[in-house]
Write an enzyme that holds these catalytic residues in place. Structure first.
Site, PDB file in Angstrom:
ATOM      1  N   ASN A 185      -0.180  -2.743 -11.807  1.00  0.00           N
ATOM      2  CA  ASN A 185      -0.896  -3.163 -13.019  1.00  0.00           C
ATOM      3  C   ASN A 185      -0.235  -4.388 -13.649  1.00  0.00           C
ATOM      4  O   ASN A 185      -0.899  -5.204 -14.280  1.00  0.00           O
ATOM      5  CB  ASN A 185      -0.918  -2.018 -14.033  1.00  0.00           C
ATOM      6  CG  ASN A 185      -1.708  -0.817 -13.524  1.00  0.00           C
ATOM      7  OD1 ASN A 185      -2.525  -0.943 -12.621  1.00  0.00           O
ATOM      8  ND2 ASN A 185      -1.459   0.350 -14.093  1.00  0.00           N
TER       9      ASN A 185
ATOM     10  N   GLU B   6       7.617  -2.751  -8.543  1.00  0.00           N
ATOM     11  CA  GLU B   6       6.821  -3.368  -9.599  1.00  0.00           C
ATOM     12  C   GLU B   6       7.733  -3.688 -10.780  1.00  0.00           C
ATOM     13  O   GLU B   6       8.770  -3.031 -10.963  1.00  0.00           O
ATOM     14  CB  GLU B   6       5.716  -2.390 -10.025  1.00  0.00           C
ATOM     15  CG  GLU B   6       4.858  -2.907 -11.173  1.00  0.00           C
ATOM     16  CD  GLU B   6       3.608  -2.070 -11.430  1.00  0.00           C
ATOM     17  OE1 GLU B   6       3.443  -1.014 -10.774  1.00  0.00           O
ATOM     18  OE2 GLU B   6       2.810  -2.477 -12.286  1.00  0.00           O
TER      19      GLU B   6
ATOM     20  N   GLU C 212      -0.453   2.003  -2.080  1.00  0.00           N
ATOM     21  CA  GLU C 212       0.208   2.857  -3.078  1.00  0.00           C
ATOM     22  C   GLU C 212      -0.075   4.298  -2.713  1.00  0.00           C
ATOM     23  O   GLU C 212      -1.239   4.710  -2.689  1.00  0.00           O
ATOM     24  CB  GLU C 212      -0.305   2.576  -4.504  1.00  0.00           C
ATOM     25  CG  GLU C 212       0.205   1.294  -5.092  1.00  0.00           C
ATOM     26  CD  GLU C 212      -0.142   1.129  -6.575  1.00  0.00           C
ATOM     27  OE1 GLU C 212      -0.162   2.135  -7.314  1.00  0.00           O
ATOM     28  OE2 GLU C 212      -0.406  -0.024  -6.961  1.00  0.00           O
TER      29      GLU C 212
ATOM     30  N   TYR D 183      -2.392   9.054  -5.519  1.00  0.00           N
ATOM     31  CA  TYR D 183      -1.235   9.857  -5.938  1.00  0.00           C
ATOM     32  C   TYR D 183      -1.698  11.307  -6.062  1.00  0.00           C
ATOM     33  O   TYR D 183      -2.820  11.559  -6.501  1.00  0.00           O
ATOM     34  CB  TYR D 183      -0.711   9.377  -7.295  1.00  0.00           C
ATOM     35  CG  TYR D 183      -0.176   7.964  -7.283  1.00  0.00           C
ATOM     36  CD1 TYR D 183       1.133   7.703  -6.898  1.00  0.00           C
ATOM     37  CD2 TYR D 183      -0.983   6.890  -7.654  1.00  0.00           C
ATOM     38  CE1 TYR D 183       1.633   6.402  -6.888  1.00  0.00           C
ATOM     39  CE2 TYR D 183      -0.494   5.585  -7.639  1.00  0.00           C
ATOM     40  CZ  TYR D 183       0.812   5.353  -7.258  1.00  0.00           C
ATOM     41  OH  TYR D 183       1.301   4.066  -7.248  1.00  0.00           O
TER      42      TYR D 183
ATOM     43  N   ASN E  60      -4.841  -6.309  -8.079  1.00  0.00           N
ATOM     44  CA  ASN E  60      -4.460  -4.895  -8.026  1.00  0.00           C
ATOM     45  C   ASN E  60      -5.486  -4.038  -8.766  1.00  0.00           C
ATOM     46  O   ASN E  60      -5.836  -4.348  -9.917  1.00  0.00           O
ATOM     47  CB  ASN E  60      -3.096  -4.697  -8.704  1.00  0.00           C
ATOM     48  CG  ASN E  60      -2.687  -3.237  -8.779  1.00  0.00           C
ATOM     49  OD1 ASN E  60      -2.403  -2.622  -7.757  1.00  0.00           O
ATOM     50  ND2 ASN E  60      -2.683  -2.661  -9.982  1.00  0.00           N
ATOM     51  N   GLU E  61      -5.973  -2.998  -8.117  1.00  0.00           N
ATOM     52  CA  GLU E  61      -6.846  -1.987  -8.732  1.00  0.00           C
ATOM     53  C   GLU E  61      -7.863  -2.602  -9.689  1.00  0.00           C
ATOM     54  O   GLU E  61      -7.985  -2.171 -10.845  1.00  0.00           O
ATOM     55  CB  GLU E  61      -5.990  -0.927  -9.452  1.00  0.00           C
ATOM     56  CG  GLU E  61      -5.113  -0.142  -8.491  1.00  0.00           C
ATOM     57  CD  GLU E  61      -4.418   1.072  -9.110  1.00  0.00           C
ATOM     58  OE1 GLU E  61      -4.407   1.192 -10.348  1.00  0.00           O
ATOM     59  OE2 GLU E  61      -3.901   1.889  -8.332  1.00  0.00           O
TER      60      GLU E  61
ATOM     61  N   GLN F  78       6.969   4.381  -5.809  1.00  0.00           N
ATOM     62  CA  GLN F  78       7.585   3.100  -5.601  1.00  0.00           C
ATOM     63  C   GLN F  78       8.955   3.328  -4.958  1.00  0.00           C
ATOM     64  O   GLN F  78       9.147   4.364  -4.359  1.00  0.00           O
ATOM     65  CB  GLN F  78       7.684   2.359  -6.930  1.00  0.00           C
ATOM     66  CG  GLN F  78       6.275   2.131  -7.538  1.00  0.00           C
ATOM     67  CD  GLN F  78       6.222   1.143  -8.703  1.00  0.00           C
ATOM     68  OE1 GLN F  78       7.192   0.450  -8.995  1.00  0.00           O
ATOM     69  NE2 GLN F  78       5.092   1.082  -9.381  1.00  0.00           N
TER      70      GLN F  78
END
Ligand code: AHR
Length: 490
Positions: free
Chosen positions: A71, A26, A291, A243, A171-172, A346
């Protein structure tokens, strides 16, 4: 303690899609600038990419890398990162309160990806932008027509299309922190319309629609159902993100997080199938766990607002983190019938297996090793494993067997590979194997990742946690709190 693993060659979970060993870069912190790219670094190539980092990335044999966010993508104009570098605008990166110089963008990243030998999984901005820009981006990347964005690519020096096959629809988008956050209805509609345009431009692409940002989102479940109600016919995968962290310093609970991950995967698969049933559809939506990792060590790190490439999310991973990463990989392998893509989030500096110093060294963290061995050797057919062993219950009521394992065979290589974590903090476990269909199999290699101190870390000067080859003896024992790879030839 004793444990038994039983498998049968005919009892198959599925073929492992190599993309489950994907990763993620990212535009955040020092992932790009000071990570993969640093033109003033002594190892930099003509394009400004650090060769020392490139070599470590290559060792992981990562088949696909998600880019450019995260993000970040929800406020990003992809055009800013194309063409003449001297003319690219510096912009505010609202997602990470940083300055984005745009020195690196799509043009550059695809060059880097080629050097690595990996595909790009491209995310489009559905925060501040929409269907038209996503269509233009597909045109720029994949088409060969005599039209504006293709000609723009050619003027930028790229005659041939990039051929990007896998795309994320934002994304999200369920997260209130996301730029352009949407309700499930709003997102379901825009994702559908974007998907239509993108696939019209290039019917060969595959699309990942956003699922929930994590299992604990209050909208989890309902979000997936509503989004799929709109987008089912136009998308191929739904995303999962998760996560974990050892926030309460309870290692037994922490080592059992992959059991939570397994339940999360099975829940999302069930939701997809409910949507399928409701639609009377023949099509199955598969999962993209795009992720996943450990993320908590760096929480609360301060940095200067609007600085370029600040050091953020630079978790320093210890040995127990590597055990959790190893067991999460086992969970992904054991769910390969539904999980077709997964991205370790990442890759460099930001919650990453590879670390660098600006203008200095590059080194690997503890989590690098289980990822590397799984990616290199965990390709083939995953078998259903029956594991007879004791288990324990976590404080949040997950039942975790002391042994977590996956069994993968590769007919071409005549190889059977077992990945196994012993979660016991006190006991070595004597392992017996019942390998139906592989009666002639011989153990030829046993790689072990073990440290007597669960909190040991690797630094630029000191690699204290690293894999070792174990002697092959009469009895097979897995050390307390260890990660293992067992390779059999048949
Ligand atoms: O990987 C770091 C961030 O975590 C990503 O930008 C976002 O998608 C997630 O919340």
């Amino acid at each position: 303690m004793k444990a038994e693993i039983i498998i049968n060659k005919n009892f198959i979970v599925g073929e492992i899609d190599k993309r489950i060993y994907g990763s993620f870069i990212e535009h955040i912190g020092r992932a790009v600038y000071g990570g993969i790219y640093e033109p003033t670094h002594k190892t930099a190539d003509n394009n400004g990419f650090r060769k020392d980092v490139l070599e470590f990335v290559k060792k992981l044999n990562v088949p696909i890398i998600r880019y450019p966010g995260g993000n970040f993508v929800s406020g990003y104009n992809w055009e800013d990162g194309t063409g003449d570098k001297t003319k690219r605008p510096k912009k505010l990166d609202i997602a990470w309160s940083s300055t984005e110089t745009n020195e690196v963008g799509l043009d550059d990243f695809q060059k880097w990806a080629k050097q690595v030998g990996t595909d790009i999984m491209m995310a489009v901005n559905l925060g501040t932008r929409g269907p038209q820009d996503a269509q233009n981006l597909v045109e720029y990347c994949n088409l060969n027509t005599d039209t504006h964005y293709v000609n723009m690519r050619k003027e930028n020096g790229f005659k041939e299309p990039f051929g990007i096959k896998t795309w994320c629809l934002g994304n999200e988008m369920d997260g209130p922190w996301q730029i352009g956050h949407k309700t499930a209805e709003e997102y379901g509609r825009i994702a559908t319309e974007t998907a239509k345009l993108m696939k019209c431009a290039d019917p060969d692409i595959e699309l990942v629609v956003c699922g929930s940002s994590n299992y604990d989102m209050p909208t989890f479940g309902g979000w997936e159902l509503s989004v799929l109600d709109h987008a089912y016919d136009y998308v191929d995968y739904i995303s999962l993100h998760q996560y974990y962290g050892n926030n309460n310093d309870n290692t037994s609970d922490f080592l059992a997080r992959s059991v939570h991950m397994d339940a999360f995967i099975k829940s999302v698969a069930a939701i997809c199938d409910a949507a399928k049933a409701k639609k009377h559809s023949q099509k199955t939506i598969n999962l993209s766990f795009d992720e996943w990792n450990i993320w908590f060590h760096s929480n609360g790190t301060k940095f200067d607002k609007w600085s370029v490439a600040p050091a953020i999310l630079e978790d320093v991973y210890n040995f127990e983190d590597a055990l959790v990463v190893g067991s999460m990989l086992i969970t992904l392998q054991n769910n390969c019938d539904r999980v077709k893509i997964a991205c370790l989030a990442q890759l460099v500096n930001v919650i990453a297996p590879i670390m660098t110093e600006n203008e200095g060294a590059a080194w690997v963290q503890t989590i690098f090793y289980p990822f590397m061995y799984s990616s290199l050797n965990g390709r083939g057919t995953a078998l259903k494993t029956i594991i007879n062993c004791d288990s324990y219950t976590t404080t949040d009521n997950f039942v975790a067997p002391y042994i977590e394992a996956s069994v993968i065979y590769n007919e071409e290589k005549r190889e059977l590979v077992i990945f196994a974590v012993n979660r016991s903090l006190d006991d070595n476990i004597e392992l017996s194997l019942n390998l139906e269909g592989f009666e002639t199999a011989n153990l030829v290699e046993h790689i072990e990742l073990y440290s007597d101190n669960l909190k040991n870390v690797n630094t630029k000067d000191n690699t204290t946690v690293y894999p070792k080859k174990r002697e092959i003896g009469e009895k097979l024992a897995l050390k307390k709190h260890s990660w293992n790879m067992l390779v059999y030839k048949y």
